[in-house]
Motif scaffolding. Sequence first.
Motif, PDB file in Angstrom:
ATOM      1  N   ARG A 114       0.834  -1.210   0.000  1.00  0.00           N
ATOM      2  CA  ARG A 114       0.000   0.000   0.000  1.00  0.00           C
ATOM      3  C   ARG A 114       0.864   1.254   0.000  1.00  0.00           C
ATOM      4  O   ARG A 114       0.572   2.225  -0.705  1.00  0.00           O
ATOM      5  CB  ARG A 114      -0.927  -0.011   1.212  1.00  0.00           C
ATOM      6  CG  ARG A 114      -2.018  -1.077   1.150  1.00  0.00           C
ATOM      7  CD  ARG A 114      -2.903  -1.043   2.375  1.00  0.00           C
ATOM      8  NE  ARG A 114      -3.981  -2.023   2.274  1.00  0.00           N
ATOM      9  CZ  ARG A 114      -3.856  -3.315   2.577  1.00  0.00           C
ATOM     10  NH1 ARG A 114      -2.692  -3.768   3.017  1.00  0.00           N
ATOM     11  NH2 ARG A 114      -4.877  -4.138   2.443  1.00  0.00           N
ATOM     12  N   GLU A 115       1.924   1.231   0.810  1.00  0.00           N
ATOM     13  CA  GLU A 115       2.834   2.365   0.818  1.00  0.00           C
ATOM     14  C   GLU A 115       3.544   2.502  -0.524  1.00  0.00           C
ATOM     15  O   GLU A 115       3.759   3.615  -1.026  1.00  0.00           O
ATOM     16  CB  GLU A 115       3.859   2.187   1.943  1.00  0.00           C
ATOM     17  CG  GLU A 115       4.888   3.294   2.056  1.00  0.00           C
ATOM     18  CD  GLU A 115       4.300   4.622   2.502  1.00  0.00           C
ATOM     19  OE1 GLU A 115       5.009   5.641   2.410  1.00  0.00           O
ATOM     20  OE2 GLU A 115       3.133   4.640   2.938  1.00  0.00           O
ATOM     21  N   ARG A 118       1.216   4.184  -2.974  1.00  0.00           N
ATOM     22  CA  ARG A 118       1.134   5.628  -2.721  1.00  0.00           C
ATOM     23  C   ARG A 118       2.363   6.351  -3.267  1.00  0.00           C
ATOM     24  O   ARG A 118       2.255   7.409  -3.904  1.00  0.00           O
ATOM     25  CB  ARG A 118       0.997   5.879  -1.221  1.00  0.00           C
ATOM     26  CG  ARG A 118       0.774   7.336  -0.850  1.00  0.00           C
ATOM     27  CD  ARG A 118       0.827   7.541   0.639  1.00  0.00           C
ATOM     28  NE  ARG A 118       2.165   7.314   1.160  1.00  0.00           N
ATOM     29  CZ  ARG A 118       3.154   8.209   1.106  1.00  0.00           C
ATOM     30  NH1 ARG A 118       2.950   9.396   0.532  1.00  0.00           N
ATOM     31  NH2 ARG A 118       4.341   7.929   1.600  1.00  0.00           N
ATOM     32  N   SER A 122       2.694   9.054  -6.464  1.00  0.00           N
ATOM     33  CA  SER A 122       3.369  10.351  -6.360  1.00  0.00           C
ATOM     34  C   SER A 122       4.435  10.488  -7.448  1.00  0.00           C
ATOM     35  O   SER A 122       4.591  11.556  -8.055  1.00  0.00           O
ATOM     36  CB  SER A 122       4.002  10.507  -4.977  1.00  0.00           C
ATOM     37  OG  SER A 122       3.023  10.472  -3.966  1.00  0.00           O
TER      38      SER A 122
END
Length: 413
Positions: A114-115, A118, A122
Amino acid sequence: RSPDKQWYQRRVRGCELERGCYLAKLLTVLGSGCEGVVRGAVVSEVGGFVELLARENRFWRAYCLLRVAMCHGVYEVAQKIVPLVGEAVVHPYRQHFFKSLEMVCTAELSHDPREAIRLYESALLDAKCCQSNAQTHFQTDFLALRVGLLKIYLQLQGMCDIAKMNMTDKRQDYAPTLRFIGRQVTDLRDGARELESRMIDAKPRDNLKELLLICNILTVLCSGDSANIATSSEHPTISTILSLIGTDALSSISFIKQTVNKLTSHRFSLPHFYFVQEQNTGISLATSPATDQGVIKIAGGCDLLLTVEAVVRGNSSRIKGVLLSVTCEKAVKGIVKEDSGGTVLCNREVPLVKGYLRQELSINVQSFADVYTISAKAVDFNDGLWNVGSTLTFRVKCDDSLLSKSQMAKAYV
């Protein structure tokens, strides 16, 4: 400057160049799966050398090591180099590019999918900020494929966690979910193949083989059929997975979870083509009669006679011809539906003569509301297709003023 001092400076630069080449070779070895104390020692050595280059403002050599590190998945080294090189960049577009690389390094070193998603999103936004040509579109499309792959990992992990809570290990109980995820894998694989078809200027070894192989593994996990799967890979993690596929373990959910966990921990290296500033080879199209604001006028009751001209920009030595395609899409009230598809009216391969071709096409116009598209793909000497050509989209409008007097007299008889 004295001759002795000049000789000494050349000698120092020569030693630094040799050291940089040596460290680049070590990074290549690390990318093949070297772990442990050796990996830590090389990471420390490269980090110290890059700091030395930064102090002496030799950022190009540091950037070359950065490319080698990211193309071989050695992100511990790349993470140290990116800030040093990025601080020396003045142009805002390039700053976004290095911010994107920094996000990619952090995402690949993260153990949380999940990180990682993200951070990749970005990086994708920063990459879009420096879009200026077709090459930067390749970078954003590649990052989007990586985000899609990580989301598929998350879906499979979620399914396996639900199976564990329900205390079941049979894949038949989750066949609809696996079919749904399998369709996403198919779309991802098609996107990777389309992206690879635009890499005509890339080196032969610089393809998306790693991504396509992972898509094949995911297809096997979702379908349970291991008939058409490779047996080996240059990546150690993928080779381990391939050695297990083909056994009865495919029928269990636990094997799917184990495989997905291994794929999640696998570091995804960037292709060398990612760092190419601009692709040179392309195909430009022109038609006669030319389109006037997307419209070509013809006389009523006549077919559309088009003369298509194409010019190859850049290196045309590996292109033997151009595949011209004409498609027709149905439009309702001037709007083309996304799922309408297209009817292929013509597919014609035309040979090149000194990078140029001229071909006449006859199009049978069925409706003046339809939208027509002419596209060009390069054909190499191995009959491979490369999607590097431009497209022309137009509508056809009836204009009776183009009829001759004799034709108009016959029309009104």
